[in-house]
Design a protein around this motif. Structure first.
Motif, short mmCIF file in Angstrom:
data_model
loop_
_atom_site.label_atom_id
_atom_site.label_comp_id
_atom_site.label_asym_id
_atom_site.label_seq_id
_atom_site.Cartn_x
_atom_site.Cartn_y
_atom_site.Cartn_z
N HIS A 215 35.89 39.70 34.46
CA HIS A 215 37.06 39.93 33.61
C HIS A 215 37.33 41.42 33.43
O HIS A 215 38.48 41.88 33.53
N CYS B 1 40.58 43.06 32.09
CA CYS B 1 40.35 43.88 30.89
C CYS B 1 39.75 45.21 31.33
O CYS B 1 38.64 45.58 30.99
N CYS C 191 46.52 38.32 31.19
CA CYS C 191 45.19 37.93 30.70
C CYS C 191 45.20 36.54 30.08
O CYS C 191 46.02 36.25 29.20
N CYS D 68 43.34 37.31 21.59
CA CYS D 68 42.72 38.64 21.57
C CYS D 68 43.49 39.59 20.66
O CYS D 68 44.67 39.88 20.92
N CYS E 114 46.97 43.19 29.98
CA CYS E 114 47.07 42.11 28.98
C CYS E 114 48.14 41.08 29.35
O CYS E 114 48.00 39.90 29.02
S1 SF4 Z 1 44.37 40.59 26.07
FE1 SF4 Z 1 42.43 41.44 25.26
S2 SF4 Z 1 40.85 40.66 26.67
FE2 SF4 Z 1 42.83 40.44 27.70
S3 SF4 Z 1 43.08 42.30 28.91
FE3 SF4 Z 1 44.11 42.65 26.94
S4 SF4 Z 1 42.54 43.65 25.68
FE4 SF4 Z 1 41.46 42.70 27.40
#
Ligand code: SF4
Length: 225
Positions: free
Chosen positions: A201, A206, A215, A221, A212
């Motif tokens: 990940h 990340c 993601c 998150c 994001c």
């Molecule tokens: S949503 Fe959270 S876990 Fe996903 S890439 Fe962004 S910071 Fe990282």
């Protein structure tokens, strides 16, 4: 809280298990650690210090090609030849010294198979006593070479926890390891997969500059941008 008060990490089990389930759904089971033998895992754990895995693979291939991927061969090898074989992994002189130190330690115990029969706490304490072996390397060896339920902490783990608002950022290695191990069942497969999924990940989504928008964890998150 005083300046010297250690930061605690005691996450609820369901939070860590939900995070794991999210990673597993996103990426599936990981084929990790890529190695043919437990000894190869030990070697890889030393070589991966401050190195990209692709460069570690090159170094391991060179060790194999030169007949150096065994305890006996590393102990018998000239330092310069060993350093040259692992050159692609970087810091090759330091790592050659560390590899030899681990091999001397294992040889003194009667070999990796004998060491594997020790109790987990004694194994960890002994590995941490080997020059150049820090907690992350020791725990890589325990979890992936010796199948011990020890949770590996690395920079990727810290980043993920921080972005999920689960840590302040200054927690010690042992605080984080202890938090995972108290919250999760002592399950080797779970720990192996969890760490591998975090690496996957953090490398692909990340990242330092997180992606994001693509993601799978974004909905839950708090760090999602
Ligand atoms: S949503 Fe959270 S876990 Fe996903 S890439 Fe962004 S910071 Fe990282």
């Amino acid at each position: 809280m005083g300046r010297d008060t250690p930061l605690l990490f005691d996450p609820p089990s369901d939070v860590l298990l939900r995070l794991y389930d999210g990673l597993l759904s996103a990426y599936g089971e990981q084929p990790w650690w890529p190695a043919d033998t437990p000894f190869e895992v030990v070697v890889g754990a030393v070589l991966t210090q401050n190195a990209a895995w692709t460069n570690v693979e090159k170094a391991i291939d060179r060790l194999k090609a030169r007949g150096l991927l065994s305890l006996r061969a590393i102990l018998d090898c000239e330092s310069a030849a060993l350093a040259d074989a692992i050159r692609p992994s970087g810091y090759f002189n330091v790592k050659a010294t560390r590899l030899r130190a681990v091999c001397e330690f294992l040889h003194a115990q009667g070999g990796l198979e004998v060491f594997a029969s020790w109790g987990q706490d004694a194994q960890r304490a002994a590995l941490l006593g080997v020059k150049g072996i820090g907690p992350e390397t020791a725990d890589d060896i325990l979890l992936y070479a010796l199948d011990r339920p020890v949770f590996v902490i690395d920079a990727y783990t810290r980043r993920l926890l921080q972005r999920h608002g689960l840590v302040a950022g200054g927690e010690t290695y042992e605080a984080l390891r202890g938090g995972f191990e108290r919250a999760l069942p002592a399950d080797v497969h779970l720990y192996q997969q969890y760490h591998a999924l975090i690496v996957m990940h953090a490398k692909h989504v990340c990242r330092k500059s997180p992606l994001c928008a693509r993601c799978a964890l974004a909905a839950t998150c708090p760090g999602a941008g």
